[in-house]
Design an enzyme around this catalytic site. Structure first.
Site, PDB file in Angstrom:
ATOM      1  N   LYS A 164      -2.476  13.096  -0.670  1.00 41.34           N
ATOM      2  CA  LYS A 164      -3.414  11.982  -0.482  1.00 41.34           C
ATOM      3  C   LYS A 164      -3.594  11.653   0.997  1.00 41.34           C
ATOM      4  O   LYS A 164      -4.716  11.445   1.480  1.00 41.34           O
ATOM      5  CB  LYS A 164      -2.900  10.751  -1.216  1.00 41.34           C
ATOM      6  CG  LYS A 164      -3.662   9.462  -0.913  1.00 41.34           C
ATOM      7  CD  LYS A 164      -3.011   8.252  -1.551  1.00 41.34           C
ATOM      8  CE  LYS A 164      -1.834   7.716  -0.787  1.00 41.34           C
ATOM      9  NZ  LYS A 164      -2.217   6.761   0.276  1.00 41.34           N
ATOM     10  N   ASN A 165      -2.496  11.607   1.736  1.00 40.23           N
ATOM     11  CA  ASN A 165      -2.561  11.191   3.134  1.00 40.23           C
ATOM     12  C   ASN A 165      -3.095  12.274   4.059  1.00 40.23           C
ATOM     13  O   ASN A 165      -3.258  12.037   5.255  1.00 40.23           O
ATOM     14  CB  ASN A 165      -1.183  10.723   3.606  1.00 40.23           C
ATOM     15  CG  ASN A 165      -0.781   9.393   2.984  1.00 40.23           C
ATOM     16  OD1 ASN A 165      -1.646   8.621   2.555  1.00 40.23           O
ATOM     17  ND2 ASN A 165       0.510   9.132   2.903  1.00 40.23           N
ATOM     18  N   ARG A 217      -5.703   0.997   3.272  1.00 43.44           N
ATOM     19  CA  ARG A 217      -5.590   0.974   4.718  1.00 43.44           C
ATOM     20  C   ARG A 217      -6.292   2.153   5.376  1.00 43.44           C
ATOM     21  O   ARG A 217      -6.853   2.034   6.470  1.00 43.44           O
ATOM     22  CB  ARG A 217      -4.108   0.963   5.127  1.00 43.44           C
ATOM     23  CG  ARG A 217      -3.929   1.052   6.629  1.00 43.44           C
ATOM     24  CD  ARG A 217      -2.498   0.876   7.066  1.00 43.44           C
ATOM     25  NE  ARG A 217      -2.360   1.174   8.469  1.00 43.44           N
ATOM     26  CZ  ARG A 217      -2.767   0.391   9.463  1.00 43.44           C
ATOM     27  NH1 ARG A 217      -3.368  -0.745   9.188  1.00 43.44           N
ATOM     28  NH2 ARG A 217      -2.602   0.745  10.715  1.00 43.44           N
ATOM     29  N   ILE A 248      10.671   1.262   9.839  1.00 44.01           N
ATOM     30  CA  ILE A 248       9.225   1.402  10.011  1.00 44.01           C
ATOM     31  C   ILE A 248       8.481   0.126   9.606  1.00 44.01           C
ATOM     32  O   ILE A 248       7.699  -0.430  10.368  1.00 44.01           O
ATOM     33  CB  ILE A 248       8.694   2.599   9.204  1.00 44.01           C
ATOM     34  CG1 ILE A 248       9.500   3.865   9.517  1.00 44.01           C
ATOM     35  CG2 ILE A 248       7.210   2.808   9.497  1.00 44.01           C
ATOM     36  CD1 ILE A 248       9.424   4.327  10.946  1.00 44.01           C
ATOM     37  N   ARG A 283      -2.832   4.868  -6.951  1.00 45.38           N
ATOM     38  CA  ARG A 283      -3.403   5.097  -5.622  1.00 45.38           C
ATOM     39  C   ARG A 283      -2.891   6.392  -5.006  1.00 45.38           C
ATOM     40  O   ARG A 283      -3.574   6.994  -4.171  1.00 45.38           O
ATOM     41  CB  ARG A 283      -3.066   3.929  -4.679  1.00 45.38           C
ATOM     42  CG  ARG A 283      -3.807   2.641  -4.979  1.00 45.38           C
ATOM     43  CD  ARG A 283      -3.505   1.573  -3.935  1.00 45.38           C
ATOM     44  NE  ARG A 283      -3.620   2.148  -2.600  1.00 45.38           N
ATOM     45  CZ  ARG A 283      -2.706   2.027  -1.644  1.00 45.38           C
ATOM     46  NH1 ARG A 283      -1.597   1.361  -1.850  1.00 45.38           N
ATOM     47  NH2 ARG A 283      -2.896   2.572  -0.465  1.00 45.38           N
ATOM     48  N   ASP A 328      -4.312  -2.302  16.356  1.00 46.20           N
ATOM     49  CA  ASP A 328      -4.518  -2.497  17.795  1.00 46.20           C
ATOM     50  C   ASP A 328      -4.575  -1.176  18.552  1.00 46.20           C
ATOM     51  O   ASP A 328      -5.353  -1.028  19.502  1.00 46.20           O
ATOM     52  CB  ASP A 328      -3.389  -3.357  18.373  1.00 46.20           C
ATOM     53  CG  ASP A 328      -3.333  -4.747  17.758  1.00 46.20           C
ATOM     54  OD1 ASP A 328      -4.158  -5.024  16.874  1.00 46.20           O
ATOM     55  OD2 ASP A 328      -2.461  -5.535  18.158  1.00 46.20           O
ATOM     56  N   ASP A 347       8.254   6.605   3.231  1.00 44.00           N
ATOM     57  CA  ASP A 347       7.657   6.666   1.903  1.00 44.00           C
ATOM     58  C   ASP A 347       8.605   7.199   0.834  1.00 44.00           C
ATOM     59  O   ASP A 347       8.249   7.218  -0.351  1.00 44.00           O
ATOM     60  CB  ASP A 347       6.393   7.534   1.929  1.00 44.00           C
ATOM     61  CG  ASP A 347       5.193   6.792   2.495  1.00 44.00           C
ATOM     62  OD1 ASP A 347       5.288   5.569   2.695  1.00 44.00           O
ATOM     63  OD2 ASP A 347       4.149   7.427   2.724  1.00 44.00           O
ATOM     64  N   CYS A 362      -1.037  -1.451   0.767  1.00 49.19           N
ATOM     65  CA  CYS A 362       0.215  -2.015   0.269  1.00 49.19           C
ATOM     66  C   CYS A 362       0.720  -3.125   1.185  1.00 49.19           C
ATOM     67  O   CYS A 362       0.651  -3.000   2.409  1.00 49.19           O
ATOM     68  CB  CYS A 362       1.275  -0.927   0.164  1.00 49.19           C
ATOM     69  SG  CYS A 362       0.950   0.283  -1.131  1.00 49.19           S
ATOM     70  N   ARG A 364       0.750  -3.912   9.783  1.00 50.16           N
ATOM     71  CA  ARG A 364       0.343  -2.606  10.280  1.00 50.16           C
ATOM     72  C   ARG A 364      -0.970  -2.786  11.056  1.00 50.16           C
ATOM     73  O   ARG A 364      -2.035  -2.360  10.619  1.00 50.16           O
ATOM     74  CB  ARG A 364       0.174  -1.615   9.128  1.00 50.16           C
ATOM     75  CG  ARG A 364       1.477  -1.373   8.383  1.00 50.16           C
ATOM     76  CD  ARG A 364       1.372  -0.226   7.409  1.00 50.16           C
ATOM     77  NE  ARG A 364       0.617  -0.609   6.223  1.00 50.16           N
ATOM     78  CZ  ARG A 364       0.391   0.212   5.199  1.00 50.16           C
ATOM     79  NH1 ARG A 364       0.834   1.444   5.226  1.00 50.16           N
ATOM     80  NH2 ARG A 364      -0.286  -0.198   4.154  1.00 50.16           N
ATOM     81  N   PRO A 365      -0.902  -3.434  12.204  1.00 56.27           N
ATOM     82  CA  PRO A 365      -2.131  -3.735  12.941  1.00 56.27           C
ATOM     83  C   PRO A 365      -2.804  -2.468  13.438  1.00 56.27           C
ATOM     84  O   PRO A 365      -2.163  -1.423  13.616  1.00 56.27           O
ATOM     85  CB  PRO A 365      -1.632  -4.598  14.107  1.00 56.27           C
ATOM     86  CG  PRO A 365      -0.202  -4.207  14.284  1.00 56.27           C
ATOM     87  CD  PRO A 365       0.306  -3.902  12.906  1.00 56.27           C
TER      88      PRO A 365
END
Length: 415
Positions: A22-23, A92, A325, A395, A124, A303, A116, A121-122
């Protein structure tokens, strides 16, 4: 709302097939925006997040052919420059359209992403990098709004490695004028997989998979066909499930080299493992307690922390799990305790005492990997466990109940 009903105590046997990552599929689909030609993405899992990303691409003007063998995407022209909140609020990875959309279209309006609730988890790093490349960026009313006549190459150093920021700025750099240098990059296999697709589309990249990536911008990219790598987290989840509840299970279609940290942890805990080029065989047995600390790749993956906590309840002794993390990644602990787990939390450190007899209970998933944790726990628990809110699980895992049924588990989807 769907739930999983799991009757514990069945020993797992047989072979389970790993799907596409997925990622890796999500950034690959975002990269389709970089060209007006067709991009074929093979081995993409048919999970909720992938379906959401396809809807985002269609919103932006892409034509999508969700064929059985491959997804085909063509974005000849843009119908919109906005990825709206209603589509991206649960995912995200939607922020990954920002770089490609801005690089090729010159304008982007993307809702701040959801996903999630495992910690801050900005984005920036994404925004600061695009500003260095000449974009004008503002955050207003819950949206990122960015414009750029054409992005310019720049030298960008990430304060800490970030997978999505590395991927976003890699894609942006492919169409920027001049050379972009990214430093302190994420090295995850999914980043490398995106680099392979971009190179297949005609991009010039050096150093993908290392801490320093150099990208020579091109005026345009062309179409390509790409096969997504296997999902290392799905494979790891089935390895852990087999360690907890299996007699002998083979996880096929995976890349063991992507799971080195996890496999080492499990071998240190006494697990009997064998593996080849694309498979891992797990034989159940007595487990010893072991410690782990999550780190960016190639360290232990965050994960897999929740699934390994469920496994630690079945190991002899005290296991220490340190989460470095995400600050809210122990939300599954309360549900494990309801099943009988003995877990002590001290900040980002969790101590699990085992072996513990778990008992079935009504449980509720709080995020994607917490869902998988509860499934692993349910497989070894006495009695029946119901895992609610499995839309989180959907997901990232394709047909988990079907795959577990194929191993002999008593799992069914109910409403």
């Amino acid at each position: 709302m769907d739930k999983l009903r799991i009757e514990g105590g069945r020993r797992l046997r047989g072979t389970v097939q790993t799907g596409g990552a997925k990622n890796a599929a999500l950034p690959a689909l975002a990269a389709c925006l970089l060209t007006g030609e067709e991009v074929e993405v093979r081995n993409a899992p048919r999970v909720r997040d992938v379906r959401t990303m396809l809807r985002v691409l269609e919103q932006l003007g892409a034509s999508v052919d969700p064929g059985e063998a491959a997804l085909r995407v063509r974005t000849e022209r843009f119908a919109s420059f906005e990825a709206p909140y209603d589509l991206v609020k649960t995912m995200r990875a939607s922020v990954l359209v920002l770089g490609p959309l801005l690089a090729r279209h010159g304008r982007a309006r993307v809702s701040l992403p959801g996903g999630c609730a495992i910690g801050e988890r900005p984005i920036d790093f994404h925004l600061a990098g695009l500003q260095k490349m000449g974009a004008e960026v503002a955050v207003e009313h819950g949206y990122v709004e960015a414009t750029a006549k054409r992005l310019r190459g720049a030298r960008i150093a990430f304060p800490v490695p970030s997978v999505t920021a590395t991927e976003n700025l890699m894609m942006a750099g492919c169409l920027a004028e001049g050379t972009t240098v990214l430093e302190n990059c994420a090295r995850e296999p999914e980043v490398v997989d995106l680099g392979a697709l971009l190179a297949g589309m005609g991009a010039s990249l050096q150093g993908v998979g290392t801490e320093r990536i150099e990208i020579e911008g091109r005026p345009s990219l062309h179409g390509a066909a790409h096969t997504v790598i296997p999902d290392r987290i799905e494979a790891g989840t089935y390895v852990v499930a087999a360690a907890a509840a299996g007699d002998e299970v083979t996880v096929a279609g995976c890349r063991p080299e992507h799971l080195t940290a996890l496999l080492q942890h499990l071998e240190d805990a006494g697990l009997d493992l064998a593996f080849g080029e694309d498979w891992i065989r797990v034989r159940g047995g007595e487990l010893r307690a072991g410690n782990l600390e999550t780190e960016p790749y190639p360290g232990f993956p965050t994960d897999m922390q929740a699934q390994c906590m469920a496994l630690a309840t079945q190991a002899s002794g005290d296991s220490l799990l340190v989460e470095t993390i995400f600050e809210k990644r122990f939300m599954h602990v309360g549900e494990l305790r309801r099943m009988g787990a003995r877990v002590h939390i001290d900040g980002r450190r969790a101590t699990v005492t085992g072996p513990t007899r778990l008992t079935g209970a009504q449980t509720m998933a709080t995020d994607l990997r917490a869902s998988a944790c509860l499934v692993v726990a349910a497989l070894v628990a006495d009695g029946v466990t119901v895992v609610d809110r499995v839309y989180h699980l959907d997901r990232g895992y394709e047909s988990m109940e079907t795959k577990l049924q194929g191993l002999g588990a008593a799992v069914e989807r109910i409403r």
